[in-house]
Design an enzyme around this catalytic site. Sequence first.
Site, short mmCIF file in Angstrom:
data_model
loop_
_atom_site.label_atom_id
_atom_site.label_comp_id
_atom_site.label_asym_id
_atom_site.label_seq_id
_atom_site.Cartn_x
_atom_site.Cartn_y
_atom_site.Cartn_z
N GLY A 82 87.48 18.46 83.01
CA GLY A 82 86.26 19.02 82.45
C GLY A 82 85.56 19.93 83.44
N ARG A 128 94.20 21.21 80.05
CA ARG A 128 95.05 20.05 80.28
C ARG A 128 96.50 20.45 80.01
NH1 ARG A 128 91.37 16.30 81.19
NH2 ARG A 128 89.38 16.41 80.09
N ASP A 184 89.53 12.26 88.36
CA ASP A 184 90.57 11.27 88.64
C ASP A 184 91.94 11.68 88.10
OD1 ASP A 184 91.05 8.40 89.64
OD2 ASP A 184 91.89 8.33 87.63
N THR A 187 83.15 16.72 88.80
CA THR A 187 82.95 16.12 87.48
C THR A 187 81.48 15.75 87.32
OG1 THR A 187 83.39 14.16 86.10
CG2 THR A 187 83.72 13.91 88.47
N ASP A 199 80.28 13.37 85.72
CA ASP A 199 80.08 11.93 85.51
C ASP A 199 79.76 11.16 86.80
OD1 ASP A 199 80.47 11.87 82.72
OD2 ASP A 199 82.64 11.98 83.00
N ASP A 218 81.64 9.62 88.79
CA ASP A 218 82.32 8.33 88.72
C ASP A 218 83.53 8.23 89.64
OD1 ASP A 218 83.84 10.18 87.35
OD2 ASP A 218 84.25 8.89 85.63
N ARG A 247 81.35 8.44 78.95
CA ARG A 247 82.19 7.51 78.18
C ARG A 247 82.47 6.22 78.93
NH1 ARG A 247 87.22 11.06 76.45
NH2 ARG A 247 86.71 12.01 78.45
#
Length: 320
Positions: A11, A72, A103, A126, A128, A130, A172
Amino acid sequence: MQRIGVLTSGGDASGMNSCIRAVVRKAIYHGLEVIGINRGYSGFVDADMGPMNLGSVADIIGKGGTILHTARSKRFMTKEGRALAYENVQRFGIQGLVVIGGDGSFTGANIFQQEYGLPVICVPGTIDNDIAGTDYTIGFDTAVNNVVDAINKIRDTATSHERTFVIEVMGRHAGHIALAAGLAGGAESILIPEIPYNIDDICKKLLSGIRRGKLHSVILVAEGAASGIDIGQKIKELTGFDTKVTILGHLQRGGSPSSFDRILAARLGAKAVELLMAGETNKMVGMKAGEIVATDLAEVIGKSSPINKEMYELAKILSI
Protein backbone atom coordinates in the site's frame (compact mmCIF):
# COMPACT_ATOMS: atom_id res chain seq x y z
CA MET A 1 29.10 -1.60 -5.07
CA GLN A 2 28.39 0.60 -8.07
CA ARG A 3 24.69 0.30 -8.81
CA ILE A 4 21.61 -0.24 -6.61
CA GLY A 5 17.89 -0.61 -7.25
CA VAL A 6 14.99 0.88 -5.35
CA LEU A 7 11.30 -0.05 -5.37
CA THR A 8 8.11 0.65 -3.44
CA SER A 9 5.69 -2.17 -2.71
CA GLY A 10 2.39 -2.78 -0.94
CA GLY A 11 0.00 0.00 0.00
CA ASP A 12 1.17 3.53 -0.73
CA ALA A 13 2.12 5.77 2.16
CA SER A 14 2.84 9.49 2.22
CA GLY A 15 6.59 9.89 2.61
CA MET A 16 7.55 7.12 0.19
CA ASN A 17 8.59 9.77 -2.34
CA SER A 18 10.69 11.48 0.32
CA CYS A 19 12.41 8.15 0.93
CA ILE A 20 12.99 7.51 -2.78
CA ARG A 21 14.54 10.97 -3.03
CA ALA A 22 16.86 10.24 -0.11
CA VAL A 23 17.95 6.89 -1.55
CA VAL A 24 18.69 8.35 -4.98
CA ARG A 25 20.53 11.45 -3.82
CA LYS A 26 22.47 9.70 -1.06
CA ALA A 27 23.60 7.04 -3.52
CA ILE A 28 24.60 9.55 -6.18
CA TYR A 29 26.48 11.61 -3.59
CA HIS A 30 28.63 8.55 -2.91
CA GLY A 31 29.17 7.81 -6.60
CA LEU A 32 26.59 5.03 -7.01
CA GLU A 33 24.13 4.64 -9.85
CA VAL A 34 20.45 4.04 -9.10
CA ILE A 35 17.88 1.99 -10.99
CA GLY A 36 14.27 2.85 -10.23
CA ILE A 37 12.00 -0.20 -10.39
CA ASN A 38 8.42 0.63 -11.29
CA ARG A 39 5.32 -1.04 -9.83
CA GLY A 40 7.08 -2.98 -7.11
CA TYR A 41 7.96 -6.60 -7.68
CA SER A 42 5.80 -6.59 -10.81
CA GLY A 43 8.29 -4.25 -12.45
CA PHE A 44 11.12 -6.35 -11.07
CA VAL A 45 9.79 -9.35 -13.01
CA ASP A 46 8.80 -7.39 -16.14
CA ALA A 47 12.02 -5.35 -16.40
CA ASP A 48 9.97 -2.17 -15.95
CA MET A 49 12.89 -0.16 -14.64
CA GLY A 50 15.44 2.43 -15.61
CA PRO A 51 18.17 4.78 -14.36
CA MET A 52 17.39 7.65 -12.01
CA ASN A 53 19.34 10.87 -11.59
CA LEU A 54 19.16 13.95 -9.41
CA GLY A 55 16.42 15.41 -11.59
CA SER A 56 14.35 12.24 -11.32
CA VAL A 57 13.53 13.07 -7.72
CA ALA A 58 13.26 16.85 -7.98
CA ASP A 59 10.25 18.39 -6.22
CA ILE A 60 8.85 15.07 -4.97
CA ILE A 61 9.62 15.53 -1.28
CA GLY A 62 6.17 17.00 -0.62
CA LYS A 63 4.13 14.69 -2.83
CA GLY A 64 2.06 11.83 -1.46
CA GLY A 65 1.97 8.38 -3.01
CA THR A 66 4.99 7.04 -4.89
CA ILE A 67 6.42 8.11 -8.24
CA LEU A 68 7.63 4.53 -8.75
CA HIS A 69 4.04 3.31 -8.33
CA THR A 70 3.16 0.12 -6.50
CA ALA A 71 1.46 -3.13 -7.45
CA ARG A 72 1.14 -6.65 -6.14
CA SER A 73 2.83 -9.40 -8.15
CA LYS A 74 1.60 -12.98 -8.00
CA ARG A 75 4.36 -13.94 -10.43
CA PHE A 76 7.07 -12.82 -8.03
CA MET A 77 5.58 -15.23 -5.49
CA THR A 78 6.64 -18.10 -7.78
CA LYS A 79 10.17 -19.41 -8.32
CA GLU A 80 9.76 -18.83 -12.05
CA GLY A 81 8.86 -15.20 -11.48
CA ARG A 82 11.80 -14.64 -9.15
CA ALA A 83 14.10 -16.25 -11.69
CA LEU A 84 12.96 -13.67 -14.26
CA ALA A 85 13.58 -10.94 -11.69
CA TYR A 86 17.12 -12.17 -11.17
CA GLU A 87 17.73 -12.16 -14.91
CA ASN A 88 16.79 -8.47 -14.81
CA VAL A 89 19.12 -7.93 -11.86
CA GLN A 90 21.97 -9.21 -14.01
CA ARG A 91 20.79 -7.39 -17.10
CA PHE A 92 20.71 -4.02 -15.33
CA GLY A 93 23.77 -4.67 -13.18
CA ILE A 94 21.96 -4.21 -9.87
CA GLN A 95 24.24 -5.07 -6.94
CA GLY A 96 21.97 -4.14 -4.05
CA LEU A 97 18.29 -3.40 -3.47
CA VAL A 98 16.31 -1.02 -1.27
CA VAL A 99 12.71 -2.14 -0.69
CA ILE A 100 10.25 0.39 0.74
CA GLY A 101 7.05 -1.28 1.98
CA GLY A 102 5.51 -3.46 4.64
CA ASP A 103 5.70 -7.01 5.96
CA GLY A 104 4.71 -8.69 2.68
CA SER A 105 7.30 -6.66 0.80
CA PHE A 106 9.95 -7.62 3.34
CA THR A 107 9.04 -11.29 3.01
CA GLY A 108 9.54 -11.13 -0.75
CA ALA A 109 12.88 -9.36 -0.35
CA ASN A 110 14.08 -11.91 2.19
CA ILE A 111 13.16 -14.88 0.01
CA PHE A 112 14.81 -13.31 -3.04
CA GLN A 113 17.99 -12.60 -1.12
CA GLN A 114 18.20 -16.15 0.19
CA GLU A 115 17.70 -17.61 -3.28
CA TYR A 116 20.04 -15.34 -5.23
CA GLY A 117 22.27 -13.58 -2.72
CA LEU A 118 21.38 -10.04 -3.77
CA PRO A 119 21.96 -7.72 -0.78
CA VAL A 120 18.68 -6.14 0.34
CA ILE A 121 17.84 -3.44 2.87
CA CYS A 122 14.19 -2.79 3.74
CA VAL A 123 12.53 0.45 4.80
CA PRO A 124 9.17 0.37 6.64
CA GLY A 125 6.58 2.29 4.63
CA THR A 126 2.99 1.69 5.74
CA ILE A 127 0.33 3.87 7.33
CA ASP A 128 -0.58 1.11 9.81
CA ASN A 129 2.60 1.47 11.93
CA ASP A 130 2.45 -2.27 12.57
CA ILE A 131 6.05 -3.26 11.75
CA ALA A 132 8.24 -4.67 14.52
CA GLY A 133 11.66 -3.12 15.05
CA THR A 134 10.64 0.52 14.65
CA ASP A 135 8.62 3.01 16.66
CA TYR A 136 7.28 4.66 13.50
CA THR A 137 6.72 3.68 9.89
CA ILE A 138 6.73 6.11 6.98
CA GLY A 139 3.19 7.39 6.36
CA PHE A 140 1.75 6.77 9.81
CA ASP A 141 2.05 10.32 11.09
CA THR A 142 0.48 11.77 7.95
CA ALA A 143 -2.41 9.29 8.12
CA VAL A 144 -3.05 10.18 11.77
CA ASN A 145 -3.06 13.88 10.91
CA ASN A 146 -5.53 13.20 8.09
CA VAL A 147 -7.86 11.41 10.50
CA VAL A 148 -7.57 14.12 13.15
CA ASP A 149 -8.40 16.74 10.53
CA ALA A 150 -11.51 14.74 9.63
CA ILE A 151 -12.49 14.40 13.30
CA ASN A 152 -12.21 18.16 13.77
CA LYS A 153 -14.49 18.82 10.81
CA ILE A 154 -17.01 16.14 11.72
CA ARG A 155 -17.13 17.34 15.31
CA ASP A 156 -18.27 20.78 14.08
CA THR A 157 -21.26 19.15 12.41
CA ALA A 158 -21.86 16.81 15.37
CA THR A 159 -21.96 19.81 17.67
CA SER A 160 -24.25 21.82 15.42
CA HIS A 161 -26.77 18.99 15.03
CA GLU A 162 -26.29 17.42 18.49
CA ARG A 163 -25.51 14.02 17.02
CA THR A 164 -23.32 11.01 17.65
CA PHE A 165 -20.86 10.29 14.85
CA VAL A 166 -19.07 7.00 14.22
CA ILE A 167 -15.88 7.32 12.16
CA GLU A 168 -14.35 4.19 10.65
CA VAL A 169 -10.62 4.31 9.92
CA MET A 170 -8.13 1.90 8.40
CA GLY A 171 -6.48 -0.81 10.46
CA ARG A 172 -7.48 -4.37 9.60
CA HIS A 173 -4.99 -5.96 11.98
CA ALA A 174 -3.66 -3.02 13.99
CA GLY A 175 -5.33 -0.14 15.77
CA HIS A 176 -2.44 2.32 15.87
CA ILE A 177 -4.14 4.88 13.62
CA ALA A 178 -7.40 4.76 15.54
CA LEU A 179 -5.67 5.00 18.90
CA ALA A 180 -3.35 7.89 18.02
CA ALA A 181 -6.03 9.85 16.15
CA GLY A 182 -8.61 9.11 18.82
CA LEU A 183 -6.39 10.45 21.57
CA ALA A 184 -5.39 13.50 19.53
CA GLY A 185 -8.96 14.15 18.40
CA GLY A 186 -10.67 13.59 21.75
CA ALA A 187 -12.84 10.66 20.65
CA GLU A 188 -15.28 9.48 23.30
CA SER A 189 -14.61 5.80 22.53
CA ILE A 190 -11.91 4.04 20.48
CA LEU A 191 -12.43 0.54 19.10
CA ILE A 192 -9.30 -1.36 18.00
CA PRO A 193 -8.63 -5.00 17.03
CA GLU A 194 -6.19 -5.61 19.88
CA ILE A 195 -8.64 -4.89 22.71
CA PRO A 196 -12.17 -6.35 23.02
CA TYR A 197 -15.03 -3.88 23.32
CA ASN A 198 -18.50 -4.03 24.82
CA ILE A 199 -21.19 -2.11 22.93
CA ASP A 200 -23.29 -1.82 26.08
CA ASP A 201 -20.42 -0.06 27.88
CA ILE A 202 -20.01 2.33 24.95
CA CYS A 203 -23.71 3.18 25.05
CA LYS A 204 -23.66 3.65 28.83
CA LYS A 205 -20.82 6.13 28.40
CA LEU A 206 -22.80 8.02 25.77
CA LEU A 207 -25.88 8.14 28.00
CA SER A 208 -23.79 9.31 30.94
CA GLY A 209 -22.44 12.12 28.79
CA ILE A 210 -25.95 13.20 27.84
CA ARG A 211 -26.98 13.29 31.50
CA ARG A 212 -24.19 15.74 32.30
CA GLY A 213 -25.13 17.97 29.38
CA LYS A 214 -22.96 16.62 26.57
CA LEU A 215 -24.71 17.13 23.23
CA HIS A 216 -22.49 15.25 20.80
CA SER A 217 -19.97 12.39 20.65
CA VAL A 218 -17.41 10.90 18.27
CA ILE A 219 -16.69 7.16 18.23
CA LEU A 220 -13.56 6.03 16.36
CA VAL A 221 -13.55 2.48 14.96
CA ALA A 222 -10.63 0.65 13.36
CA GLU A 223 -11.97 -1.46 10.48
CA GLY A 224 -10.42 -4.60 12.00
CA ALA A 225 -12.34 -4.14 15.23
CA ALA A 226 -15.82 -3.71 13.77
CA SER A 227 -17.84 -2.24 10.95
CA GLY A 228 -18.55 1.43 11.51
CA ILE A 229 -21.99 0.95 9.97
CA ASP A 230 -22.79 -1.91 12.36
CA ILE A 231 -21.60 0.06 15.38
CA GLY A 232 -23.67 3.08 14.34
CA GLN A 233 -26.77 0.94 13.93
CA LYS A 234 -26.32 -0.73 17.33
CA ILE A 235 -25.83 2.61 19.07
CA LYS A 236 -28.98 3.95 17.45
CA GLU A 237 -30.95 0.85 18.51
CA LEU A 238 -29.71 0.86 22.10
CA THR A 239 -29.81 4.62 22.79
CA GLY A 240 -32.18 6.09 20.25
CA PHE A 241 -29.55 8.71 19.38
CA ASP A 242 -29.42 10.19 15.89
CA THR A 243 -26.19 8.43 14.84
CA LYS A 244 -24.27 9.10 11.64
CA VAL A 245 -21.42 7.05 10.16
CA THR A 246 -18.43 8.24 8.13
CA ILE A 247 -15.97 5.80 6.54
CA LEU A 248 -12.77 7.66 5.74
CA GLY A 249 -11.29 4.94 3.53
CA HIS A 250 -8.42 5.96 1.27
CA LEU A 251 -8.65 9.60 2.28
CA GLN A 252 -6.28 8.59 5.07
CA ARG A 253 -3.50 7.49 2.71
CA GLY A 254 -2.99 10.49 0.47
CA GLY A 255 -1.87 14.05 0.79
CA SER A 256 1.40 15.84 1.32
CA PRO A 257 3.51 14.02 3.94
CA SER A 258 3.92 15.65 7.33
CA SER A 259 7.27 17.14 8.32
CA PHE A 260 7.80 14.17 10.64
CA ASP A 261 7.28 11.68 7.81
CA ARG A 262 9.57 13.62 5.47
CA ILE A 263 12.38 13.66 8.01
CA LEU A 264 11.87 10.02 8.98
CA ALA A 265 11.86 8.97 5.31
CA ALA A 266 15.03 10.95 4.58
CA ARG A 267 16.90 9.42 7.52
CA LEU A 268 15.78 5.86 6.81
CA GLY A 269 16.44 6.07 3.06
CA ALA A 270 19.94 7.46 3.59
CA LYS A 271 20.73 4.80 6.18
CA ALA A 272 19.59 2.05 3.81
CA VAL A 273 22.17 3.20 1.25
CA GLU A 274 24.89 3.36 3.90
CA LEU A 275 24.16 -0.22 4.94
CA LEU A 276 24.35 -1.51 1.37
CA MET A 277 27.65 0.29 0.89
CA ALA A 278 28.93 -1.31 4.09
CA GLY A 279 28.11 -4.80 2.80
CA GLU A 280 25.08 -5.36 5.01
CA THR A 281 22.04 -7.35 3.89
CA ASN A 282 18.71 -8.69 5.17
CA LYS A 283 18.25 -5.71 7.45
CA MET A 284 15.41 -3.30 8.09
CA VAL A 285 16.16 0.28 9.05
CA GLY A 286 13.89 1.84 11.61
CA MET A 287 13.65 4.39 14.41
CA LYS A 288 13.88 3.44 18.07
CA ALA A 289 13.84 6.13 20.77
CA GLY A 290 14.72 8.75 18.17
CA GLU A 291 17.75 6.88 16.82
CA ILE A 292 18.05 5.15 13.44
CA VAL A 293 18.73 1.44 13.92
CA ALA A 294 19.11 -1.66 11.77
CA THR A 295 17.32 -4.91 12.65
CA ASP A 296 17.68 -8.36 11.10
CA LEU A 297 14.70 -9.15 8.86
CA ALA A 298 14.29 -12.46 10.69
CA GLU A 299 13.35 -10.47 13.79
CA VAL A 300 10.84 -8.35 11.89
CA ILE A 301 8.99 -10.50 9.36
CA GLY A 302 5.71 -11.91 10.59
CA LYS A 303 5.80 -9.85 13.77
CA SER A 304 3.93 -6.69 14.61
CA SER A 305 4.39 -3.63 16.76
CA PRO A 306 2.28 -3.94 19.93
CA ILE A 307 -0.34 -1.39 20.81
CA ASN A 308 0.52 1.09 23.54
CA LYS A 309 -1.91 0.06 26.30
CA GLU A 310 -0.95 2.99 28.53
CA MET A 311 -1.94 5.33 25.72
CA TYR A 312 -5.23 3.44 25.29
CA GLU A 313 -6.02 3.77 29.01
CA LEU A 314 -5.13 7.46 28.92
CA ALA A 315 -7.55 8.01 26.03
CA LYS A 316 -10.30 6.33 28.09
CA ILE A 317 -9.57 8.49 31.13
CA LEU A 318 -9.50 11.76 29.20
CA SER A 319 -12.78 11.01 27.42
CA ILE A 320 -14.90 10.63 30.59
